[in-house]
Design a protein around this motif. Sequence first.
Motif, mmCIF file in Angstrom:
data_model
loop_
_atom_site.group_PDB
_atom_site.id
_atom_site.type_symbol
_atom_site.label_atom_id
_atom_site.label_comp_id
_atom_site.label_asym_id
_atom_site.label_seq_id
_atom_site.Cartn_x
_atom_site.Cartn_y
_atom_site.Cartn_z
ATOM 1 N N VAL A 118 -1.974 8.205 8.586
ATOM 2 C CA VAL A 118 -2.762 7.004 8.326
ATOM 3 C C VAL A 118 -3.849 7.366 7.327
ATOM 4 C CG1 VAL A 118 -4.181 5.173 9.305
ATOM 5 C CG2 VAL A 118 -2.345 6.182 10.676
ATOM 6 N N ASN A 119 -3.837 6.737 6.184
ATOM 7 C CA ASN A 119 -4.828 7.017 5.129
ATOM 8 C C ASN A 119 -4.912 8.515 4.818
ATOM 9 O OD1 ASN A 119 -5.327 4.288 5.317
ATOM 10 N ND2 ASN A 119 -7.222 4.516 6.480
ATOM 11 N N GLY A 120 -3.761 9.163 4.798
ATOM 12 C CA GLY A 120 -3.716 10.580 4.459
ATOM 13 C C GLY A 120 -4.075 11.514 5.592
ATOM 14 N N LEU A 121 -4.327 10.984 6.801
ATOM 15 C CA LEU A 121 -4.686 11.804 7.958
ATOM 16 C C LEU A 121 -3.539 11.815 8.968
ATOM 17 C CD1 LEU A 121 -8.374 10.660 8.569
ATOM 18 C CD2 LEU A 121 -7.615 12.810 7.560
ATOM 19 N N ARG A 122 -3.200 12.987 9.464
ATOM 20 C CA ARG A 122 -2.152 13.114 10.477
ATOM 21 C C ARG A 122 -2.768 12.845 11.851
ATOM 22 N NH1 ARG A 122 0.603 17.618 13.306
ATOM 23 N NH2 ARG A 122 2.837 17.154 13.416
ATOM 24 N N VAL A 123 -2.230 11.838 12.542
ATOM 25 C CA VAL A 123 -2.826 11.348 13.784
ATOM 26 C C VAL A 123 -1.811 11.477 14.918
ATOM 27 C CG1 VAL A 123 -3.811 9.335 14.960
ATOM 28 C CG2 VAL A 123 -4.304 9.743 12.538
ATOM 29 N N ARG A 124 -2.250 12.079 15.990
ATOM 30 C CA ARG A 124 -1.423 12.157 17.198
ATOM 31 C C ARG A 124 -1.620 10.879 18.019
ATOM 32 N NH1 ARG A 124 -3.090 14.969 22.753
ATOM 33 N NH2 ARG A 124 -1.104 14.994 23.841
ATOM 34 N N TYR A 125 -0.525 10.391 18.594
ATOM 35 C CA TYR A 125 -0.615 9.199 19.436
ATOM 36 C C TYR A 125 0.502 9.203 20.458
ATOM 37 C CZ TYR A 125 3.299 7.010 16.962
ATOM 38 O OH TYR A 125 4.540 6.723 16.457
ATOM 39 N N GLY A 142 -15.563 13.836 21.440
ATOM 40 C CA GLY A 142 -15.074 15.109 21.946
ATOM 41 C C GLY A 142 -13.865 15.000 22.844
ATOM 42 N N GLY A 143 -13.342 13.769 23.052
ATOM 43 C CA GLY A 143 -12.212 13.566 23.952
ATOM 44 C C GLY A 143 -10.895 13.538 23.208
ATOM 45 N N ASP A 144 -9.858 13.107 23.915
ATOM 46 C CA ASP A 144 -8.550 12.896 23.316
ATOM 47 C C ASP A 144 -7.774 11.933 24.206
ATOM 48 O OD1 ASP A 144 -7.541 14.365 25.488
ATOM 49 O OD2 ASP A 144 -7.191 16.169 24.317
ATOM 50 N N LEU A 145 -6.534 11.670 23.858
ATOM 51 C CA LEU A 145 -5.770 10.661 24.611
ATOM 52 C C LEU A 145 -5.495 11.087 26.050
ATOM 53 C CD1 LEU A 145 -2.533 11.639 24.745
ATOM 54 C CD2 LEU A 145 -2.587 10.923 22.354
ATOM 55 N N ASP A 146 -5.639 12.389 26.362
ATOM 56 C CA ASP A 146 -5.467 12.834 27.745
ATOM 57 C C ASP A 146 -6.587 12.340 28.657
ATOM 58 O OD1 ASP A 146 -3.049 14.135 27.399
ATOM 59 O OD2 ASP A 146 -3.995 16.003 26.777
ATOM 60 N N ASN A 147 -7.663 11.786 28.089
ATOM 61 C CA ASN A 147 -8.711 11.179 28.913
ATOM 62 C C ASN A 147 -8.183 9.953 29.670
ATOM 63 O OD1 ASN A 147 -11.488 11.717 26.580
ATOM 64 N ND2 ASN A 147 -10.481 13.116 27.966
ATOM 65 N N TRP A 148 -7.012 9.451 29.251
ATOM 66 C CA TRP A 148 -6.389 8.286 29.890
ATOM 67 C C TRP A 148 -5.231 8.703 30.793
ATOM 68 C CZ3 TRP A 148 -9.726 4.681 29.140
ATOM 69 C CH2 TRP A 148 -10.435 4.592 27.925
ATOM 70 N N LEU A 163 -4.428 7.024 21.070
ATOM 71 C CA LEU A 163 -4.459 7.942 19.932
ATOM 72 C C LEU A 163 -5.529 8.993 20.110
ATOM 73 C CD1 LEU A 163 -6.288 6.537 16.793
ATOM 74 C CD2 LEU A 163 -6.539 5.497 19.056
ATOM 75 N N ASP A 164 -5.352 10.091 19.394
ATOM 76 C CA ASP A 164 -6.431 11.047 19.177
ATOM 77 C C ASP A 164 -7.144 10.632 17.892
ATOM 78 O OD1 ASP A 164 -5.642 12.538 21.358
ATOM 79 O OD2 ASP A 164 -4.769 14.182 20.201
ATOM 80 N N LEU A 165 -8.413 10.284 17.983
ATOM 81 C CA LEU A 165 -9.168 9.931 16.784
ATOM 82 C C LEU A 165 -9.191 11.107 15.806
ATOM 83 C CD1 LEU A 165 -12.187 8.154 18.500
ATOM 84 C CD2 LEU A 165 -10.446 7.036 17.079
ATOM 85 N N PRO A 166 -9.308 10.853 14.508
ATOM 86 C CA PRO A 166 -9.425 11.957 13.554
ATOM 87 C C PRO A 166 -10.563 12.901 13.948
ATOM 88 C CG PRO A 166 -9.107 9.886 12.394
ATOM 89 C CD PRO A 166 -9.303 9.539 13.851
ATOM 90 N N GLY A 167 -10.299 14.193 13.827
ATOM 91 C CA GLY A 167 -11.287 15.189 14.228
ATOM 92 C C GLY A 167 -11.270 15.488 15.703
ATOM 93 N N HIS A 168 -10.315 14.933 16.441
ATOM 94 C CA HIS A 168 -10.228 15.108 17.888
ATOM 95 C C HIS A 168 -8.808 15.465 18.304
ATOM 96 C CE1 HIS A 168 -13.947 12.784 17.507
ATOM 97 N NE2 HIS A 168 -14.258 13.155 18.738
ATOM 98 N N GLY A 169 -8.707 16.123 19.462
ATOM 99 C CA GLY A 169 -7.407 16.417 20.049
ATOM 100 C C GLY A 169 -6.498 17.147 19.093
#
Length: 371
Positions: A118-125, A142-148, A163-169
């Motif tokens: 997304v916009n040149g960023l690789r995003v985990r989801y 400081g979190g990631d999708l495992d918080n859910w 999703l893991d926000l950019p800079g996270h997870g």
Amino acid sequence: MSETNITPVVMPKWGLSMREGTVNEWLVEEGTEITPGMPIVNVETDKIANAVEATDGGLLRRKVAQEGDVLPVKALLGVLAPASVSDNDIDEFIHSWVVIATDDDETPAVETDQFIEVNGLRVRYVRKGDGDPVVLFIHGFGGDLDNWLFNLDAFAHSTVVALDLPGHGQSETRLAGHTLAELAAFVADFMHALQLPAAHLVGHSLGGAIAAQLALDAPETVRSLSLIDSAGFGLEVNEGYTQGFIDAQSRRDLKPVVELLFADRSLVSRQMLDDLLKYKRLDGAGECLSALHDSLFAGGQQSTLPGRELSGTSPPLLLIWGEHDVIIPATHAQSAPMGSRVEIIDGAGHMPQMEQANQVNRLLQQHIEAE
């Protein structure tokens, strides 16, 4: 044997990566009449402990699992059956119970490690299901999708995305921007990339502020808001946590910081700390967190308060807050706009979606299903 009168209680699957759990404590005795939703046994995973709620009602005839047992997902924990069912029939049912692996169990990487650019960023989801409504979960600083971990499966008949926000997870350690407006725009672009024109947004902490900002900037993409211990409603934020999380480089340093997230600090496990340290040691992770902190939380003050600009009814707003939150105080819920629903959760700190997951899930379901 009449198996139609026998109901199994099994080891749940909390999160796509869970493979087994440890039975910590039975909360009911044999002979108890169980009702749906009743907590019946505490189970611990490598992430956190939680109570297993009954999905069916009936008389608890047998505890099969013992405290301390480590069992795979779908293993038999107990048996519900009317008094008319004989002990021999129950013995035969227990003896014949077999845990059968499915494709979900054998190929977790296919489900847990989805990536999109997304916009040149690789995003985990993660994306599960294909029904309506669409529910999008956005984690916090400081979190990631495992918080859910305990929440995604509460919407079995919906399309669920986290999703893991950019800079996270496991997303790329490069930011999409430092401001809430830039972060919200990125989430909108992520939704567009997944062909999600609109969704019910569930946001925690910083993720709540991002969701609120998106509702202001692109209201057509947001069907409802469910915000949990959300940033964006008041000025104070505990800099001892935010800066402490950035600075901690060892398990010893990180433990007292992460304990601030929970009312029950015993929930902070060694595995939880190791997972966080593994993330923090990624190249660029520290710089991303510092940049976000300096833009949004410098000096223990929130720089942007989109929650105060919401109407409370368009989109419909649910605010959930842990009563014992020491990161963002529950008093911020007093700034909720007229028309919104506010629920304060006893026995929870900054992470009620983990500490009191069953109660939070019911509130989320009620709010989303009402729309």
